[in-house]
Design a protein around this motif. Structure first.
Motif, PDB file in Angstrom:
ATOM      1  N   ASN A 199       0.750  -1.304  -0.047  1.00 40.02           N
ATOM      2  CA  ASN A 199      -0.030  -0.021  -0.041  1.00 40.02           C
ATOM      3  C   ASN A 199       0.871   1.233   0.111  1.00 40.02           C
ATOM      4  O   ASN A 199       0.324   2.422  -0.151  1.00 40.02           O
ATOM      5  N   SER A 200       2.238   0.726   0.164  1.00 41.36           N
ATOM      6  CA  SER A 200       3.096   2.245   0.394  1.00 41.36           C
ATOM      7  C   SER A 200       3.921   2.661  -0.724  1.00 41.36           C
ATOM      8  O   SER A 200       4.310   1.784  -1.616  1.00 41.36           O
ATOM      9  N   LEU A 201       4.233   3.758  -1.100  1.00 40.54           N
ATOM     10  CA  LEU A 201       4.800   4.562  -2.048  1.00 40.54           C
ATOM     11  C   LEU A 201       6.327   4.891  -1.810  1.00 40.54           C
ATOM     12  O   LEU A 201       6.602   5.330  -0.739  1.00 40.54           O
ATOM     13  N   ALA A 202       7.200   4.124  -2.273  1.00 42.62           N
ATOM     14  CA  ALA A 202       8.644   4.186  -1.783  1.00 42.62           C
ATOM     15  C   ALA A 202       9.275   4.934  -2.956  1.00 42.62           C
ATOM     16  O   ALA A 202       9.349   4.565  -4.227  1.00 42.62           O
ATOM     17  N   VAL A 203      10.323   5.619  -2.661  1.00 46.04           N
ATOM     18  CA  VAL A 203      11.031   6.507  -3.486  1.00 46.04           C
ATOM     19  C   VAL A 203      12.526   6.302  -3.097  1.00 46.04           C
ATOM     20  O   VAL A 203      13.234   6.506  -2.019  1.00 46.04           O
ATOM     21  N   TYR A 204      13.384   6.097  -4.246  1.00 41.31           N
ATOM     22  CA  TYR A 204      14.827   5.706  -4.131  1.00 41.31           C
ATOM     23  C   TYR A 204      15.591   6.672  -5.028  1.00 41.31           C
ATOM     24  O   TYR A 204      15.160   7.259  -6.162  1.00 41.31           O
ATOM     25  N   GLN A 205      16.786   7.063  -4.593  1.00 38.69           N
ATOM     26  CA  GLN A 205      17.601   7.743  -5.374  1.00 38.69           C
ATOM     27  C   GLN A 205      18.346   7.140  -6.329  1.00 38.69           C
ATOM     28  O   GLN A 205      18.922   5.941  -6.268  1.00 38.69           O
ATOM     29  N   LEU A 206      18.729   7.675  -7.367  1.00 38.75           N
ATOM     30  CA  LEU A 206      19.531   7.048  -8.547  1.00 38.75           C
ATOM     31  C   LEU A 206      20.868   7.704  -8.808  1.00 38.75           C
ATOM     32  O   LEU A 206      20.646   8.920  -8.632  1.00 38.75           O
ATOM     33  N   PRO A 207      21.846   7.129  -9.174  1.00 39.70           N
ATOM     34  CA  PRO A 207      22.114   5.421  -9.703  1.00 39.70           C
ATOM     35  C   PRO A 207      22.328   4.770  -8.501  1.00 39.70           C
ATOM     36  O   PRO A 207      22.134   3.535  -8.664  1.00 39.70           O
ATOM     37  N   THR A 208      22.159   5.143  -7.032  1.00 37.90           N
ATOM     38  CA  THR A 208      22.739   4.261  -6.116  1.00 37.90           C
ATOM     39  C   THR A 208      21.631   3.445  -5.569  1.00 37.90           C
ATOM     40  O   THR A 208      21.985   2.465  -4.840  1.00 37.90           O
ATOM     41  N   LEU A 209      20.606   3.906  -5.853  1.00 43.09           N
ATOM     42  CA  LEU A 209      19.240   3.286  -5.427  1.00 43.09           C
ATOM     43  C   LEU A 209      19.260   3.229  -3.582  1.00 43.09           C
ATOM     44  O   LEU A 209      18.645   2.332  -3.017  1.00 43.09           O
ATOM     45  N   ASP A 210      19.821   4.265  -3.059  1.00 40.48           N
ATOM     46  CA  ASP A 210      19.564   4.587  -1.700  1.00 40.48           C
ATOM     47  C   ASP A 210      18.151   4.951  -1.109  1.00 40.48           C
ATOM     48  O   ASP A 210      17.520   5.717  -1.991  1.00 40.48           O
ATOM     49  N   PRO A 211      17.716   4.283  -0.419  1.00 42.53           N
ATOM     50  CA  PRO A 211      16.065   4.987   0.127  1.00 42.53           C
ATOM     51  C   PRO A 211      15.986   6.435   0.437  1.00 42.53           C
ATOM     52  O   PRO A 211      16.829   6.878   1.198  1.00 42.53           O
ATOM     53  N   VAL A 212      15.103   7.090   0.000  1.00 42.32           N
ATOM     54  CA  VAL A 212      14.822   8.831  -0.017  1.00 42.32           C
ATOM     55  C   VAL A 212      13.782   8.788   1.105  1.00 42.32           C
ATOM     56  O   VAL A 212      13.747   9.594   2.149  1.00 42.32           O
ATOM     57  N   CYS A 213      12.360   8.084   0.826  1.00 43.03           N
ATOM     58  CA  CYS A 213      11.372   8.472   1.479  1.00 43.03           C
ATOM     59  C   CYS A 213      10.402   7.595   1.083  1.00 43.03           C
ATOM     60  O   CYS A 213      10.378   6.858   0.336  1.00 43.03           O
ATOM     61  N   LEU A 214       9.329   7.404   2.115  1.00 41.58           N
ATOM     62  CA  LEU A 214       8.394   6.591   2.044  1.00 41.58           C
ATOM     63  C   LEU A 214       6.953   7.164   2.450  1.00 41.58           C
ATOM     64  O   LEU A 214       6.585   7.701   3.468  1.00 41.58           O
ATOM     65  N   GLY A 215       5.836   6.993   1.570  1.00 35.98           N
ATOM     66  CA  GLY A 215       4.462   7.434   1.824  1.00 35.98           C
ATOM     67  C   GLY A 215       3.840   5.893   2.445  1.00 35.98           C
ATOM     68  O   GLY A 215       3.299   5.301   1.570  1.00 35.98           O
ATOM     69  N   ASP A 216       3.442   5.951   3.665  1.00 37.16           N
ATOM     70  CA  ASP A 216       2.996   4.954   4.314  1.00 37.16           C
ATOM     71  C   ASP A 216       1.576   5.335   4.838  1.00 37.16           C
ATOM     72  O   ASP A 216       0.565   5.039   4.176  1.00 37.16           O
ATOM     73  N   ARG A 217       1.592   5.415   6.188  1.00 42.46           N
ATOM     74  CA  ARG A 217       0.404   5.392   6.975  1.00 42.46           C
ATOM     75  C   ARG A 217      -0.773   6.345   6.560  1.00 42.46           C
ATOM     76  O   ARG A 217      -1.951   5.980   6.721  1.00 42.46           O
ATOM     77  N   HIS A 218      -0.114   7.564   5.921  1.00 43.12           N
ATOM     78  CA  HIS A 218      -1.444   8.559   5.449  1.00 43.12           C
ATOM     79  C   HIS A 218      -1.752   8.355   4.252  1.00 43.12           C
ATOM     80  O   HIS A 218      -2.287   9.300   3.541  1.00 43.12           O
ATOM     81  N   GLY A 219      -1.146   7.391   3.291  1.00 46.28           N
ATOM     82  CA  GLY A 219      -1.739   7.281   1.857  1.00 46.28           C
ATOM     83  C   GLY A 219      -2.743   6.261   1.672  1.00 46.28           C
ATOM     84  O   GLY A 219      -3.970   6.538   2.298  1.00 46.28           O
ATOM     85  N   HIS A 220      -2.528   5.272   0.955  1.00 45.81           N
ATOM     86  CA  HIS A 220      -3.514   4.356   0.391  1.00 45.81           C
ATOM     87  C   HIS A 220      -3.822   3.284   1.482  1.00 45.81           C
ATOM     88  O   HIS A 220      -2.895   2.965   2.353  1.00 45.81           O
ATOM     89  N   LYS A 221      -5.134   2.687   1.448  1.00 42.39           N
ATOM     90  CA  LYS A 221      -5.485   1.635   2.195  1.00 42.39           C
ATOM     91  C   LYS A 221      -5.219   0.495   1.468  1.00 42.39           C
ATOM     92  O   LYS A 221      -5.865  -0.580   2.023  1.00 42.39           O
ATOM     93  N   ASP A 222      -5.070   0.364   0.091  1.00 45.60           N
ATOM     94  CA  ASP A 222      -4.997  -0.862  -0.485  1.00 45.60           C
ATOM     95  C   ASP A 222      -3.691  -0.903  -1.307  1.00 45.60           C
ATOM     96  O   ASP A 222      -3.223   0.058  -1.532  1.00 45.60           O
ATOM     97  N   TRP A 223      -3.459  -1.966  -1.882  1.00 39.31           N
ATOM     98  CA  TRP A 223      -2.403  -2.008  -3.078  1.00 39.31           C
ATOM     99  C   TRP A 223      -2.204  -0.900  -4.121  1.00 39.31           C
ATOM    100  O   TRP A 223      -3.132  -0.463  -4.580  1.00 39.31           O
TER     101      TRP A 223
END
Length: 465
Positions: free
Chosen positions: A174-198
């Motif tokens: 249900n969460s939106l994940a954003v990574y930085q390129l080209p390293t694919l380091d994690p940047v941010c996650l949209g979780d609890r306040h976002g979608h309630k399904d896939w």
């Protein structure tokens, strides 16, 4: 992947390689006057444009920039390549081990493709060496965060326009994940306040604004703060786990209820028009929706689609200002500015297995079907590309009249109890082609998917070049 580092404020080693290319320009000569008197310098003669393919390729080899007439020629050449490339493509299957059904893919560079699978695995495959690198998924905040649900997986992967950020699903689908390129380091996650399904679909509106569409019948607009990803440092806590920001959507819009099936408003696909700054969406109740994209989403219209079963993919062509929607057996074309659509739908004629992936490049639509085949449709001519007759003294090189169809390989299928008990041990299943993406500078096509029946476990991936 590099081993985890402990301590705080540790920099994570880049997981992927980046490619760089250089170019050079040609100088120009200045003609000088001769004789007794001063004469204005002669204007140099412009060399005649050589319109041969050989000259163009040799010029590109040394970094020559286009002279007069060459940009037009380059456009003609690109259009010719788009028309001719499909019949020249040859398949090389890629082994993905025991991963289950690849749903999404995007090229990262000339040799690496990032993919998401039904078994909730985010990974990078090197199309030259076949090496697979798994990328850790981001977790929701809090002890009670939901884990990946069965039969779900990662359905969407999208790169922003500058290819500096990648958006996909998290460990919780249900969460939106954003990574930085080209390293694919994690940047941010949209979780609890976002979608309630896939999350089924993602589209970037700019380098820092993305939209996600979910099974909960909503589209959410997310804005990434540039301060979160300036630089390439991934911060870690004392346990060596990566830290990332948790964000909430700036706007959430609900798909309007259709009177025919009010419970089936699941958002299945998104496509963004940069030219018109509009967002198109397809919902499983058989409707196409259009929003004006600003700081918030403002709905413009909803259109009942001509074919309402299994509308699962959507793409947009800027050159033609045209949306294409894939359904169970057809591809429908929509121009929201035209009351009457003048491009008739195309029928895939693949046994009702459905259109599973779509892409536009110029005027050619590539169709990935649920029956393991790729089809190519010329929107301008309103017909499929056709096979060419074999070159021989007795035949002309014109079209053979038979639709050009590329059939993908067998892939891998898990011969488990379900396969034995419910499918009678059938030896082969055509692979549904859930995703495909072009690398046009390299003239390569990556295609992936897996068996169509939901209970079967398997995968397919292939490089066509």
């Amino acid at each position: 992947m590099a081993p985890r580092q402990t301590g705080s404020r540790k920099r994570k080693a880049p997981a992927l390689e980046a490619a760089a290319a250089g170019s050079s320009s040609l100088g120009s000569a200045v003609a000088a006057a001769d004789g007794d008197g001063q004469l204005p310098p002669k204007k140099p003669k412009r060399p005649a444009a050589r319109r041969s393919l050989l000259h163009y390729l040799k010029g590109r080899e040394v970094g020559a920039r286009g002279r007069a007439g060459l940009p037009g020629f380059e456009g003609e050449l690109r259009g010719y390549a788009v028309q001719k490339l499909p019949e020249l493509l040859r398949e090389r299957e890629l082994a993905l081990g025991t991963l289950n059904k690849v749903f999404a893919s995007q090229w990262l560079n000339a040799r690496q493709v990032v993919c998401g699978s039904k078994c909730n695995t985010l990974f990078v495959v090197d199309v030259q060496s076949g090496q697979i690198t798994r990328i850790p998924l981001m977790r929701d905040r809090g002890p009670g965060s939901a884990r990946a649900q069965p039969s779900c997986g990662i359905h969407a992967i999208q790169l922003n326009p500058s290819k500096t950020l990648l958006a996909t699903g998290g460990e919780n689908p249900n969460s939106l994940a954003v990574y930085q390129l080209p390293t694919l380091d994690p940047v941010c996650l949209g979780d609890r306040h976002g979608h309630k399904d896939w999350i089924f679909a993602i589209a970037w509106m700019s380098d820092t604004v993305a939209v996600s569409g979910s099974r909960d019948g909503t589209v959410a607009l997310w804005r990434m703060d540039p301060d979160m990803f300036h630089g390439s440092i991934a911060w870690h806590n004392d346990a060596g786990l990566p830290l990332y920001a948790h964000i909430r959507p700036r706007d959430v819009e609900t798909i309007p209820r259709a009177s025919t099936n009010p419970s089936n408003r699941k958002v299945r696909a998104l496509a963004f028009s940069d030219q018109n700054q509009e967002l198109g969406a397809v919902s499983l109740d058989g409707y196409f929706h259009l929003w004006k994209a600003r700081s918030k989403l403002s709905r413009l219209l909803s259109i009942r689609l001509p074919y309402c079963r299994e509308n699962v993919c959507l793409t947009y062509c800027d050159e033609l200002s045209l949306y294409a929607v894939g359904s169970q057996s057809h591809v429908s074309f929509l121009d929201p500015r035209q009351r009457q659509q003048n491009i008739r739908p195309l029928c895939s004629r693949e046994g009702g297995t459905g259109v599973r992936s779509l892409s536009f490049y110029q005027h050619i639509v590539t169709v990935g079907t649920g029956h393991g085949s790729l089809l190519f449709y010329d929107v301008r001519a309103q017909k499929f590309l056709e096979e060419r007759a074999s070159a021989s003294p007795h035949f002309s090189p014109g079209p053979a009249g038979r639709k050009l169809k590329l059939t993908c390989g067998r892939g891998w299928l898990n011969h488990d109890d379900l396969w034995v008990n419910y499918f009678g041990g059938i030896g082969e299943f055509p692979n549904a082609l859930y995703t495909h993406c072009y690398n046009w500078p390299e003239m390569k096509l990556f295609v992936a998917g897996g068996p169509l029946p939901s209970g079967l476990h398997g995968n397919y991936a292939g490089l066509w070049s």
